[in-house]
Design a protein around this motif. Structure first.
Motif, PDB file in Angstrom:
ATOM      1  N   THR A 329       8.869  20.758 -11.474  1.00 19.53           N
ATOM      2  CA  THR A 329       8.581  19.580 -10.690  1.00 19.53           C
ATOM      3  C   THR A 329       8.243  18.447 -11.725  1.00 19.53           C
ATOM      4  O   THR A 329       8.572  18.472 -12.528  1.00 19.53           O
ATOM      5  CB  THR A 329       6.586  19.784 -10.584  1.00 19.53           C
ATOM      6  OG1 THR A 329       6.265  20.443 -11.859  1.00 19.53           O
ATOM      7  CG2 THR A 329       6.452  20.960  -9.892  1.00 19.53           C
ATOM      8  N   THR A 333       4.469  15.423  -8.088  1.00 13.68           N
ATOM      9  CA  THR A 333       4.486  17.020  -7.439  1.00 13.68           C
ATOM     10  C   THR A 333       4.105  18.054  -7.862  1.00 13.68           C
ATOM     11  O   THR A 333       3.443  19.350  -7.373  1.00 13.68           O
ATOM     12  CB  THR A 333       6.607  17.825  -7.111  1.00 13.68           C
ATOM     13  OG1 THR A 333       6.802  17.633  -8.781  1.00 13.68           O
ATOM     14  CG2 THR A 333       6.650  16.278  -6.137  1.00 13.68           C
ATOM     15  N   THR A 394       4.169  13.282  -0.709  1.00 14.10           N
ATOM     16  CA  THR A 394       3.841  14.272  -1.802  1.00 14.10           C
ATOM     17  C   THR A 394       1.580  14.604  -1.851  1.00 14.10           C
ATOM     18  O   THR A 394       1.976  15.380  -2.382  1.00 14.10           O
ATOM     19  CB  THR A 394       4.283  14.010  -3.331  1.00 14.10           C
ATOM     20  OG1 THR A 394       5.840  13.593  -2.617  1.00 14.10           O
ATOM     21  CG2 THR A 394       3.841  14.794  -4.382  1.00 14.10           C
TER      22      THR A 394
END
Length: 556
Positions: A329, A333, A394
């Motif tokens: 990530t 994220t 996101t």
């Protein structure tokens, strides 16, 4: 009258001590076996130091040649083992025999290390095999004599003094050999101190090596260090499973397993990010698979892994999952990944009714919530410029995941603890969940509005969030009013109270924020929708209480 016989008096003497009186204990140095054991341990230490001096310091000083030094060490070790076996068979010779034999086996182990690393007489593979033979012979004699001290002295003596012989990477392999050699013994006997002395040296040496390589410039030997960490973890986990299947109550085996699992958690720092992510993910899969055996009844009966070992594996696996998330990530994220993992943990915890798994899920959910809050803080949600800079799809996905975590967490709490009858606790729980849900809804709506790219996306997002707030309040009120009767349960009271609180929050947002921030048709839509929902709530509220009054049962 007859003569009275004289009265007999008992003989005088010291009065014996009464039964139960405490007896004075002799000083520790006068107790049987204490001094002999201390002298024996001191003799082992001093003799092994002498062997190290013979192998290393004599070589540095140029005293004798390599062959005499190694042969002298081997002959001395063999003589000590033979003398120990002879002394052990004599009356009162147990302590002396153990000390002599332990010194001999540890000295032979150090001799093999010197032949492999200092003099290069043995290729590493035959050297490791020879070391395994020496260690197996030492612990095998300990098994024959049923002496934990002998096994501990052999392993501890070799492990503690091995770094004085060599500090090359081969040292890790020799310590891992000691770690492996004692596993069969642990399966047979409950020797907790042997658990510790076979595990701690390998774990500490691997950690120090990882730290040294992380500080220095990377080179091609880092893969060997990762391999050593993998071997330590494999031996620790596999040995703990084998031992605890034989003795489910062996907590020391689980403790040493926890220690052995730590080097491989630190090893990803030595390799590049893709490889580290794969390593962490694979490690997590293995550890969590071990932990999951206790959650499935059929697997639990087959694997027979005790709960404390499963907790250790689950804890290590959870940290490995965190490392894998960090690798796959980015900063934006990561909260989404943490929240999704937290939801999975909580779902499994609710299904299996396992509180430890729920604890792990709560930890991931908290970390994910903190990460989301750093991206979508209140100032970002209140200022259009910052929202455009920081929020995205996101962020919206993370907010939706947070809502899912809330729903799963509430379900899991009910599965674990049942429906609470404590109204104050239930009220606090639902107030907290409602507040978190309102924040997450606002974050999701504003993020989607900003991500749409429209000029008024920020204000549209806030308008939608206010309407959703009021819709949620109406849903809670309708739920409570539908179940309104003579005996009002705690759930109904919490639903009505939460609905009224969310209604107040929606009105406060509408007049304190939306009125000054929104404009045009967006503001009109927000006021109209909230007003209509308020009318529906008020009408249904009045009708519910009127129906309750017509039945002659005023709700309490």
């Amino acid at each position: 009258m007859g003569q009275v016989p004289p009265t007999a008096h008992p003989p005088r003497g010291p009065i014996p001590p009464r039964n139960g009186a405490p007896e004075s204990r002799p000083p520790w140095w006068q107790r049987e076996g204490v001094i002999s054991r201390l002298l024996a341990v001191a003799g082992v230490a001093v003799t092994l130091i002498g062997v190290v001096m013979l192998l290393v310091l004599a070589a540095q000083a140029g005293i004798f040649g390599p062959v005499p030094r190694v042969v002298a060490g081997a002959v001395l070790s063999a003589a000590l083992v033979g003398a120990g076996m002879r002394v052990f068979r004599r009356p009162g010779g147990r302590v002396g025999g153990i000390a002599l034999a332990a010194t001999g086996f540890a000295g032979a182990y150090l001799d093999v290390i010197a032949m492999t690393t200092i003099y290069d007489w043995l290729h590493p593979v035959p050297g490791f095999a020879a070391a395994l033979g020496v260690a197996a012979a030492g612990v095998g004699l300990a098994v024959q004599w049923r002496s934990q001290p002998l096994a501990v002295l052999v392993v501890a003596g070799a492990a503690v003094l091995a770094p004085f012989v060599t500090i090359e990477l081969a040292l890790l392999a020799f310590l891992i050999v000691l770690h492996v050699a004692c596993v069969p013994v642990q399966m047979r006997y409950d020797w907790p101190f042997l658990h510790l002395v076979r595990t701690v040296p390998a774990v500490l040496a691997t950690h120090f090596t990882i730290l040294a390589f992380a500080i220095e410039q990377p080179d091609d030997r880092q893969a060997l260090v990762v391999g050593a960490a993998t071997a330590v973890a494999a031996v620790g986990l596999g040995g703990a499973i084998l031992v605890t299947r034989q003795r489910p109550g062996d907590l020391v085996a689980s403790l040493t397993c926890a220690l052995a699992c730590t080097p491989l958690l630190a090893a990803p720092a030595l390799i590049d990010r893709p490889a580290a992510t794969i390593l962490s993910a694979g490690y997590a899969a293995v550890l969590l698979a071990v932990a999951a055996t206790t959650l499935v009844p059929k697997l639990r009966d087959v694997a027979r892994i005790p709960g404390h070992t499963a907790i250790v594996a689950g804890t290590g696996g959870s940290f490995a999952v965190l490392e894998a998330l960090w690798g796959i990530t980015t900063g934006s994220t990561l909260p989404l990944g943490l929240l999704l993992v937290g939801a999975c943990y909580l779902g499994v915890a609710g299904q299996a009714r396992n509180r430890i798994t729920a604890l792990f899920g709560t930890g991931y959910a908290v970390l994910g919530g903190i990460g989301l809050l750093t991206v979508a803080d209140p100032e970002t949600l209140a200022l259009s410029r910052r929202a455009v800079e920081n929020l995205s799809t996101t962020t919206a996905a993370a907010a939706f995941a947070g809502l899912g975590v809330l729903a799963v967490a509430l379900w899991t709490l009910r599965r674990l603890f049942g429906t609470t009858t404590d109204e104050s606790a239930a009220t606090l729980l639902w107030i907290g969940a409602s507040g978190a849900a309102l924040y997450l809804v606002t974050t999701a709506a504003v993020s989607l509005g900003v991500a749409a790219g429209a000029a008024n996306g920020f204000v549209v997002g806030h308008s939608v969030s206010t309407i959703i707030w009021m819709a949620g309040a109406l849903a809670a009120l309708l739920y409570g009013l539908r179940r309104l009767g003579a005996d009002v349960s705690a759930t109904v009271k919490v639903a009505l109270g939460s609905g009224l609180l969310v209604t107040a929050a929606a009105l406060a947002k509408l007049f304190l924020f939306d009125l000054s921030t929104l404009d045009g048709l967006v503001r009109v839509t927000a006021f109209l929708m909230v007003g209509i929902l308020l009318l529906v709530a008020g009408t249904r509220y009045a009708r519910a209480f009127a129906e309750a009054g017509s039945r002659g049962a005023a709700p309490r």
